[in-house]
Each structure stands twice: as C-alpha cells, then as structure tokens.
Design an enzyme around this catalytic site. Structure first.
Site, PDB file in Angstrom:
ATOM      1  N   GLN A   1      -5.853 -11.071   5.611  1.00 59.00           N
ATOM      2  CA  GLN A   1      -6.732  -9.941   5.942  1.00 59.00           C
ATOM      3  C   GLN A   1      -8.198 -10.260   5.647  1.00 59.00           C
ATOM      4  O   GLN A   1      -9.085  -9.987   6.469  1.00 59.00           O
ATOM      5  CB  GLN A   1      -6.281  -8.723   5.122  1.00 59.00           C
ATOM      6  CG  GLN A   1      -7.065  -7.443   5.390  1.00 59.00           C
ATOM      7  CD  GLN A   1      -6.638  -6.309   4.453  1.00 59.00           C
ATOM      8  OE1 GLN A   1      -5.725  -6.453   3.644  1.00 59.00           O
ATOM      9  NE2 GLN A   1      -7.295  -5.172   4.565  1.00 59.00           N
ATOM     10  N   GLU A   5       0.869  -1.166   0.000  1.00 58.11           N
ATOM     11  CA  GLU A   5       0.000   0.000   0.000  1.00 58.11           C
ATOM     12  C   GLU A   5       0.907   1.217   0.000  1.00 58.11           C
ATOM     13  O   GLU A   5       1.660   1.436   0.953  1.00 58.11           O
ATOM     14  CB  GLU A   5      -0.956  -0.001   1.200  1.00 58.11           C
ATOM     15  CG  GLU A   5      -1.994  -1.121   1.089  1.00 58.11           C
ATOM     16  CD  GLU A   5      -3.120  -1.026   2.105  1.00 58.11           C
ATOM     17  OE1 GLU A   5      -2.972  -0.300   3.114  1.00 58.11           O
ATOM     18  OE2 GLU A   5      -4.153  -1.689   1.888  1.00 58.11           O
ATOM     19  N   ASP A  18       2.580   0.109   3.537  1.00 56.97           N
ATOM     20  CA  ASP A  18       1.791  -0.701   4.473  1.00 56.97           C
ATOM     21  C   ASP A  18       1.598  -2.085   3.840  1.00 56.97           C
ATOM     22  O   ASP A  18       0.580  -2.376   3.220  1.00 56.97           O
ATOM     23  CB  ASP A  18       0.447   0.012   4.693  1.00 56.97           C
ATOM     24  CG  ASP A  18      -0.498  -0.780   5.576  1.00 56.97           C
ATOM     25  OD1 ASP A  18      -0.033  -1.655   6.324  1.00 56.97           O
ATOM     26  OD2 ASP A  18      -1.718  -0.517   5.502  1.00 56.97           O
ATOM     27  N   GLU A  50       1.681   4.830   0.597  1.00 55.41           N
ATOM     28  CA  GLU A  50       1.063   5.821   1.481  1.00 55.41           C
ATOM     29  C   GLU A  50       2.062   6.918   1.849  1.00 55.41           C
ATOM     30  O   GLU A  50       3.271   6.782   1.655  1.00 55.41           O
ATOM     31  CB  GLU A  50       0.593   5.145   2.783  1.00 55.41           C
ATOM     32  CG  GLU A  50      -0.362   3.979   2.553  1.00 55.41           C
ATOM     33  CD  GLU A  50      -1.073   3.523   3.813  1.00 55.41           C
ATOM     34  OE1 GLU A  50      -1.124   4.300   4.793  1.00 55.41           O
ATOM     35  OE2 GLU A  50      -1.577   2.382   3.816  1.00 55.41           O
ATOM     36  N   LYS A 103      -1.647  -7.178   8.472  1.00 54.86           N
ATOM     37  CA  LYS A 103      -0.927  -5.910   8.324  1.00 54.86           C
ATOM     38  C   LYS A 103       0.241  -5.779   9.300  1.00 54.86           C
ATOM     39  O   LYS A 103       1.195  -5.062   9.011  1.00 54.86           O
ATOM     40  CB  LYS A 103      -1.888  -4.752   8.633  1.00 54.86           C
ATOM     41  CG  LYS A 103      -3.098  -4.668   7.750  1.00 54.86           C
ATOM     42  CD  LYS A 103      -2.825  -3.766   6.587  1.00 54.86           C
ATOM     43  CE  LYS A 103      -4.121  -3.399   5.872  1.00 54.86           C
ATOM     44  NZ  LYS A 103      -3.838  -2.560   4.700  1.00 54.86           N
TER      45      LYS A 103
END
Ligand code: MN
Length: 401
Positions: free
Chosen positions: A230, A189, A223, A191, A243
C-alpha cells in the site's frame, strides 16, 4: 430436532435474529437462515410451513431478493420471525439445526464495495505515522466530507475463509529499488460494514433522512491490508493491490431494526457542514457497537464504534451525491474503527505504531501478522432492558502465499 434453550442474556436471542445463508454438508442447496442462540432456523422452510406470504424471499441462495424488497417487507418478515421463535416456537421446532452442523456462505452477492475513512482517531494516527512533519495530522478535506475509495467486491469473502498472504511490489525508503515478494507488513482493519437493500436510479442522490429506506443492516468487516504494498503504490490514486486481495465479512447480517437501542449521536461536529451532510437536526446517526479484536484468541484491542465522526447516513449521502446509483447488495465499510485510547486502535499499524512498539502475545511479539495467525473480530451492542445484541464474528487465518 429436540427442543433447545437459548440461555437468558444470550446476545443471539430472539431480540437479535441476524440473517445468513447456509447449506447442509453433502448437499448443494443454499437457503436463508436466521440465527437463534447456537442454532439456525431454516427460515424458508418455516415460512412455507406457516403459510408466510414472504416464503419465496427466504427460499433463496442469497439474501439479495430480501434486501431488494424494501423496508416495509423487512419489517413484516422480522415481525413474523420474532413471532415464530417466541410464541409459535413449537410450530417451527423442526426447522432448527445446530450451527455446528451447517456450512455458512457469503450471505449476499456483493454488488459494489466502497470503504471509508471515518474515524478521526484512526485518521490522525495514520497522519502522524506517515506525515510526521505535517502541520495537521488530518488532511484539509477530512472534516468536510467522508473520504472513501472503491474496493474490489469480487474478493469479499465470508468469515472463516483463509487469507493468502499477498505478494507485490514494495520499496522501503532505504531500498535503492522496488523489490517483489510476499508482504512483510500484513495488517487488519477492524470495521463495520453497511449492506444496501433498495437500489436507486442513476442521477438520484440519497438524502441523509432516507438512509434507513435503503440500508438493510450491518456486519463486522476486516479490511486486510498489506501496508508495504500500500505505502509504495497508493500515490496518487489511493488503495489498490494492498487491499484488494481479500476483505472478510461476517456470515451474519444484523438488521438495523435489531439495533434501535444502540443508536447514539456522533461526536460533536467541529466544522460547519454543507447542507447535504448536515445532521445536527437528524435522528441519531451513530451506533454504540463495542468491537473486540483478538489475535490467536488474545484480545489486543477494543475499538468503540460510537466514536466514529461520520455516520453511515452521511457516508451513503456522500457516495450518491454525484448521482451515482445504488445496487442491491452494495457494501460500504466504515473505515478502521479506532478510539482515543491506545487499547482501542483498530489496526496493527496503529497498535504497534508502524512496528515500533511490538505487541506481546503469549506466542511471541507481533508487529504485523505472521502465517497461521488467526484474527477474530466480535462485537456487541446494547439492546432493550440491559440485553446485548451480538454481531456475528469475522474470523480469518493467514496462510503462506
Ligand atoms: Mn479500510
């Protein structure tokens, strides 16, 4: 150390000056460094030599003392650094080291870690992928508050740290029972994360307008997310082991003062906001950061941070509105940054539409990450007079679990 030149237009010129923590291989001592081009200034040694009143903040093994010192000191230290690397350059020449000769460490002790979900494009993509039958791809709360969860601060690692493929439970819809094993849907991810300097007392919310009294700077963040773990575990309490195995941050924290020319208004608000989040009259809360995501050196996406619906100031207001206190070193992530175009998505989940549309890389097709894949996040922001302000990269290699 012979003099070195920073090329015209270098995104890490004297207009940038991000902070990190370094050591010299073979020694145990860590100290604050400031990046200039492809060199690092031993900021504490320079401060001592030049008689700076802030030398004690810069001769530390973490940035936390500087982070906690507050905005007035941040501005004084930055003014001094700009002066040292420009008009007083000759006096600090001996305190530079080539970046290639030092080891970079996690630049601050991470206190609490929160991750948000503030890109409308990302939230809509995820909604369409996981709730295809829902009337609205956004959940009913999305336009009313920045959604977030508390992550695991102890597993935030500095760029360059290998990421071990996590194992856990997963259960595909077609599986009769859960199975255990290494994640087969390991994702990224892309970010941006914000670093809190000045703490608050329990019971004292931070108003939108006080954001820059508390937040020192920002950096890129990856991330890492095991989508299969998940998907099975997240109902009803949200992200957990999918995570918490690793979150990578840059070795360099860019002070907010370096990003004044990158400030932009967030997208137009489509819903009325409660007063504590209302930013119609506030100073521009967004940042024009152009992020690039590369897998094994090949750029696969260029997410634009300017498209984020919720700003860092609103996220800070949200995470303290219940009276939760801030600590020096708190870190909060923006959430995956995804723009409106397919080439601007900040996760493989979206880029491959949950594996349906593999990416074509020179070394083969990718749906999710394979062992030995190297993911690199970079970014730049507009500076004064057409210059670029570079954000420190975030690199991680996947190794077999
Ligand atoms: Mn995230």
């Amino acid at each position: 150390m012979p003099p070195f030149d920073v090329p015209e237009g270098d995104p890490f010129g004297s207009h940038n000056l991000p902070y990190g923590v370094f050591s010299v291989p073979g020694t145990a001592e860590r100290t604050v460094g400031v990046r200039l081009g492809d060199h690092v200034l031993d900021a504490g040694a320079a401060a001592r030599a030049l008689g700076s009143p802030h030398a004690s903040l810069l001769t530390q093994p973490t940035l936390n003392p500087l982070l906690g010192a507050g905005r007035e000191v941040w501005e004084e230290v930055r003014r001094a650094l700009v002066s040292w690397v420009t008009e007083r350059r000759g006096e600090v020449e001996g305190f530079f080291r080539p970046l290639s000769s030092v080891r970079l460490h996690l630049p601050f002790e991470v206190a609490d870690y929160v991750d948000f979900y503030s890109s409308e494009n990302h939230a809509r993509n995820v909604g369409q992928i996981f709730r295809p039958d829902a009337a609205d791809s956004l959940t009913p709360n999305w336009k009313h508050l920045p959604i977030g969860y508390h992550g695991r601060s102890g597993t935030v690692v500095v760029s360059g740290t290998d990421v071990v493929r996590p194992s856990g439970q997963r259960k595909a819809a077609t599986d009769p029972a859960p199975v255990f094993g290494p994640s087969v849907r390991l994702d990224i991810e892309a970010e941006v994360a914000f670093v809190v300097g000045v703490p608050t007392a329990l019971g004292e919310p931070v108003a939108l307008g006080d954001y820059r009294e508390h937040v020192f700077g920002l950096c890129l963040l990856n991330d890492w997310s095991a989508r299969d773990i998940q998907a099975w575990e997240y109902v009803p309490l949200g992200p957990f082991l999918g995570k918490s195995f690793a979150t990578s941050v840059s070795a360099w924290i860019t002070p907010l003062q370096a990003l004044e020319h990158a400030r932009v208004a967030p997208p137009e608000r489509t819903h009325a906001l409660l007063p504590y989040l209302e930013d119609a009259e506030a100073e521009p809360g967004g940042y024009d950061l152009r992020i690039s995501v590369a897998i094994n050196g090949h750029v696969v996406s260029e997410p634009p941070f300017s498209t984020m619906y919720w700003t860092a100031a609103q996220q800070l207001a949200q995470m303290t509105v219940n009276g939760a206190s801030l600590r020096t070193g708190d870190l909060y992530g923006s959430g995956t940054v995804s723009g409106p175009e397919p080439g601007q998505r900040g996760s493989l989940l979206e880029l491959t539409w949950n594996g349906r549309d593999p990416l074509e890389l020179p070394e083969g097709k990718r749906t999710f990450l394979e062992d030995d894949d190297v993911v690199t996040l970079t970014a730049w922001a507009p500076g004064a007079d057409g210059s670029r302000v570079g954000l420190g990269e975030v690199v991680g290699r996947i190794v077999a679990g």
